[in-house]
Design a protein around this motif. Structure first.
Motif, PDB file in Angstrom:
ATOM      1  N   SER A 129       0.833  -1.202   0.000  1.00 29.06           N
ATOM      2  CA  SER A 129       0.000   0.000   0.000  1.00 29.06           C
ATOM      3  C   SER A 129       0.866   1.250   0.000  1.00 29.06           C
ATOM      4  CB  SER A 129      -0.915  -0.002   1.227  1.00 29.06           C
ATOM      5  OG  SER A 129      -1.640   1.204   1.327  1.00 29.06           O
ATOM      6  N   ARG A 130       1.927   1.223   0.788  1.00 30.14           N
ATOM      7  CA  ARG A 130       2.833   2.370   0.856  1.00 30.14           C
ATOM      8  C   ARG A 130       3.523   2.595  -0.487  1.00 30.14           C
ATOM      9  NH1 ARG A 130       4.525   0.750   5.279  1.00 30.14           N
ATOM     10  NH2 ARG A 130       6.491  -0.207   4.651  1.00 30.14           N
ATOM     11  N   HIS A 131       3.841   1.522  -1.176  1.00 27.36           N
ATOM     12  CA  HIS A 131       4.470   1.642  -2.498  1.00 27.36           C
ATOM     13  C   HIS A 131       3.516   2.317  -3.482  1.00 27.36           C
ATOM     14  CE1 HIS A 131       6.933   0.687  -5.968  1.00 27.36           C
ATOM     15  NE2 HIS A 131       5.892   0.131  -6.551  1.00 27.36           N
ATOM     16  N   ARG A 132       2.229   1.929  -3.438  1.00 23.97           N
ATOM     17  CA  ARG A 132       1.252   2.558  -4.335  1.00 23.97           C
ATOM     18  C   ARG A 132       1.109   4.046  -4.035  1.00 23.97           C
ATOM     19  NH1 ARG A 132      -1.258  -2.522  -3.379  1.00 23.97           N
ATOM     20  NH2 ARG A 132      -2.537  -1.687  -1.686  1.00 23.97           N
ATOM     21  N   ILE A 133       1.159   4.398  -2.755  1.00 25.79           N
ATOM     22  CA  ILE A 133       1.085   5.809  -2.375  1.00 25.79           C
ATOM     23  C   ILE A 133       2.332   6.545  -2.852  1.00 25.79           C
ATOM     24  CG2 ILE A 133       1.004   7.414  -0.423  1.00 25.79           C
ATOM     25  CD1 ILE A 133      -0.595   5.258   1.094  1.00 25.79           C
ATOM     26  N   THR A 134       3.494   5.899  -2.724  1.00 21.55           N
ATOM     27  CA  THR A 134       4.754   6.511  -3.142  1.00 21.55           C
ATOM     28  C   THR A 134       4.728   6.859  -4.630  1.00 21.55           C
ATOM     29  OG1 THR A 134       5.994   5.301  -1.449  1.00 21.55           O
ATOM     30  CG2 THR A 134       7.250   6.193  -3.298  1.00 21.55           C
ATOM     31  N   GLU A 135       4.182   5.965  -5.439  1.00 22.62           N
ATOM     32  CA  GLU A 135       4.098   6.231  -6.879  1.00 22.62           C
ATOM     33  C   GLU A 135       3.290   7.488  -7.150  1.00 22.62           C
ATOM     34  OE1 GLU A 135       4.403   1.770  -8.841  1.00 22.62           O
ATOM     35  OE2 GLU A 135       2.430   2.521  -8.258  1.00 22.62           O
ATOM     36  N   ARG A 136       2.233   7.698  -6.374  1.00 20.29           N
ATOM     37  CA  ARG A 136       1.397   8.883  -6.587  1.00 20.29           C
ATOM     38  C   ARG A 136       2.084  10.146  -6.068  1.00 20.29           C
ATOM     39  NH1 ARG A 136      -4.869   7.058  -6.723  1.00 20.29           N
ATOM     40  NH2 ARG A 136      -4.507   5.031  -7.695  1.00 20.29           N
ATOM     41  N   VAL A 137       2.859  10.000  -5.026  1.00 19.11           N
ATOM     42  CA  VAL A 137       3.641  11.143  -4.536  1.00 19.11           C
ATOM     43  C   VAL A 137       4.635  11.575  -5.608  1.00 19.11           C
ATOM     44  CG1 VAL A 137       5.395  11.870  -2.873  1.00 19.11           C
ATOM     45  CG2 VAL A 137       3.387  10.591  -2.083  1.00 19.11           C
ATOM     46  N   ILE A 138       5.318  10.613  -6.206  1.00 13.30           N
ATOM     47  CA  ILE A 138       6.290  10.920  -7.255  1.00 13.30           C
ATOM     48  C   ILE A 138       5.617  11.645  -8.421  1.00 13.30           C
ATOM     49  CG2 ILE A 138       7.805   9.896  -9.012  1.00 13.30           C
ATOM     50  CD1 ILE A 138       8.422   7.681  -6.953  1.00 13.30           C
ATOM     51  N   ALA A 139       4.434  11.174  -8.823  1.00 12.89           N
ATOM     52  CA  ALA A 139       3.714  11.807  -9.921  1.00 12.89           C
ATOM     53  C   ALA A 139       3.339  13.242  -9.569  1.00 12.89           C
ATOM     54  CB  ALA A 139       2.462  11.001 -10.271  1.00 12.89           C
ATOM     55  N   ALA A 140       2.926  13.463  -8.315  1.00 12.15           N
ATOM     56  CA  ALA A 140       2.577  14.824  -7.893  1.00 12.15           C
ATOM     57  C   ALA A 140       3.809  15.714  -7.851  1.00 12.15           C
ATOM     58  CB  ALA A 140       1.910  14.777  -6.517  1.00 12.15           C
ATOM     59  N   GLN A 141       4.951  15.165  -7.453  1.00 19.56           N
ATOM     60  CA  GLN A 141       6.186  15.942  -7.462  1.00 19.56           C
ATOM     61  C   GLN A 141       6.592  16.297  -8.895  1.00 19.56           C
ATOM     62  OE1 GLN A 141       8.656  13.181  -5.221  1.00 19.56           O
ATOM     63  NE2 GLN A 141       8.655  14.536  -3.436  1.00 19.56           N
ATOM     64  N   ASP A 142       6.428  15.340  -9.807  1.00 24.15           N
ATOM     65  CA  ASP A 142       6.784  15.596 -11.207  1.00 24.15           C
ATOM     66  C   ASP A 142       5.935  16.710 -11.809  1.00 24.15           C
ATOM     67  OD1 ASP A 142       8.709  13.629 -11.116  1.00 24.15           O
ATOM     68  OD2 ASP A 142       7.473  12.087 -12.075  1.00 24.15           O
ATOM     69  N   LEU A 143       4.697  16.825 -11.324  1.00 25.60           N
ATOM     70  CA  LEU A 143       3.805  17.868 -11.818  1.00 25.60           C
ATOM     71  C   LEU A 143       3.997  19.190 -11.074  1.00 25.60           C
ATOM     72  CD1 LEU A 143       0.503  15.806 -12.249  1.00 25.60           C
ATOM     73  CD2 LEU A 143       1.943  16.749 -14.068  1.00 25.60           C
ATOM     74  N   GLY A 144       4.895  19.191 -10.092  1.00 29.86           N
ATOM     75  CA  GLY A 144       5.137  20.404  -9.317  1.00 29.86           C
ATOM     76  C   GLY A 144       4.072  20.681  -8.274  1.00 29.86           C
ATOM     77  N   GLU A 145       3.241  19.702  -7.958  1.00 29.66           N
ATOM     78  CA  GLU A 145       2.161  19.892  -6.981  1.00 29.66           C
ATOM     79  C   GLU A 145       2.611  19.595  -5.558  1.00 29.66           C
ATOM     80  OE1 GLU A 145      -1.713  18.794  -9.728  1.00 29.66           O
ATOM     81  OE2 GLU A 145      -0.664  17.175  -8.689  1.00 29.66           O
TER      82      GLU A 145
END
Length: 203
Positions: A129-145
């Motif tokens: 579950s933490r890994h799935r959350i991490t992937e979304r954090v990375i995507a938000a960082q890539d978008l500058g959010e």
């Protein structure tokens, strides 16, 4: 007449539903061959064909809980920070179904902590579950959010926040209504984005 494969599969579905109903009503503390047999309207002897021991029943119940949790419909309102918010909302007990699922998860902790193998299985589930959350954090960082930082640490903090909120909501549902849970989550996410805003003037 000899039993067919269809009969066997139908019986397994009945057994699965009985296990789920017992867990939803009694938690893991009330999960026994006797209570499942009573829910099923069968004998404990019949259940020993499926679960020769109490531990086998507990292992099956945990697998069933994981399968049902993963099979629940998921929110999908966007990318980046919106996707991260969706993932965290999906964990919270915001509906009757999610409340039952979370109640069972929390009641399973005691059984898992008492058994090293079950404890390792739980650790694996929470790590996934933490890994799935991490992937979304990375995507938000890539978008500058979200600001830069270790995405695994940010994900661990977010998971810890929502699991703590789950416990609060289960024990004090009148104080932590679905609406308040969402408000608290949004306030938490706002602190993550604000931390980047505070650093930006000096960047």
């Amino acid at each position: 007449m000899p039993r067919t494969k269809g009969d066997h599969e139908a019986r397994r579905r009945d057994v699965s539903e009985a296990v789920w109903q017992v867990m939803a009503a009694r938690g893991f503390a009330g999960l026994t061959l006797r209570t499942v047999a009573a829910e099923l309207g069968a004998t404990t002897g019949l259940l020993t064909h499926y679960f020769p021991t109490k531990r086998a029943l507990v292992e099956y119940a945990l697998d069933l809980l994981e399968q049902r949790t993963l099979a629940r419909p998921r929110r999908d309102s966007g990318r980046g920070l919106a996707a991260l918010r969706d993932a965290l909302l999906d964990i919270l007990p915001l509906t009757a179904e999610a409340t039952d699922s979370n109640r069972i998860w929390v009641s399973s902790w005691d059984a898992a902590l008492a058994d090293p193998d079950l404890s390792a299985d739980h650790a694996r589930r929470y790590a996934a579950s933490r890994h799935r959350i991490t992937e979304r954090v990375i995507a938000a960082q890539d978008l500058g959010e979200l600001p830069s930082g270790d995405p695994a640490d940010i994900a661990a903090g977010a998971q810890s926040f929502v699991l703590g909120l789950v416990v609060q909501a289960l024990f004090a549902p009148s104080e932590f209504s679905p609406q308040r849970q969402v408000q608290l989550l949004d306030a938490y996410l706002a602190t993550l984005t604000a931390s980047g805003d505070r650093r930006s003037p000096g960047s």
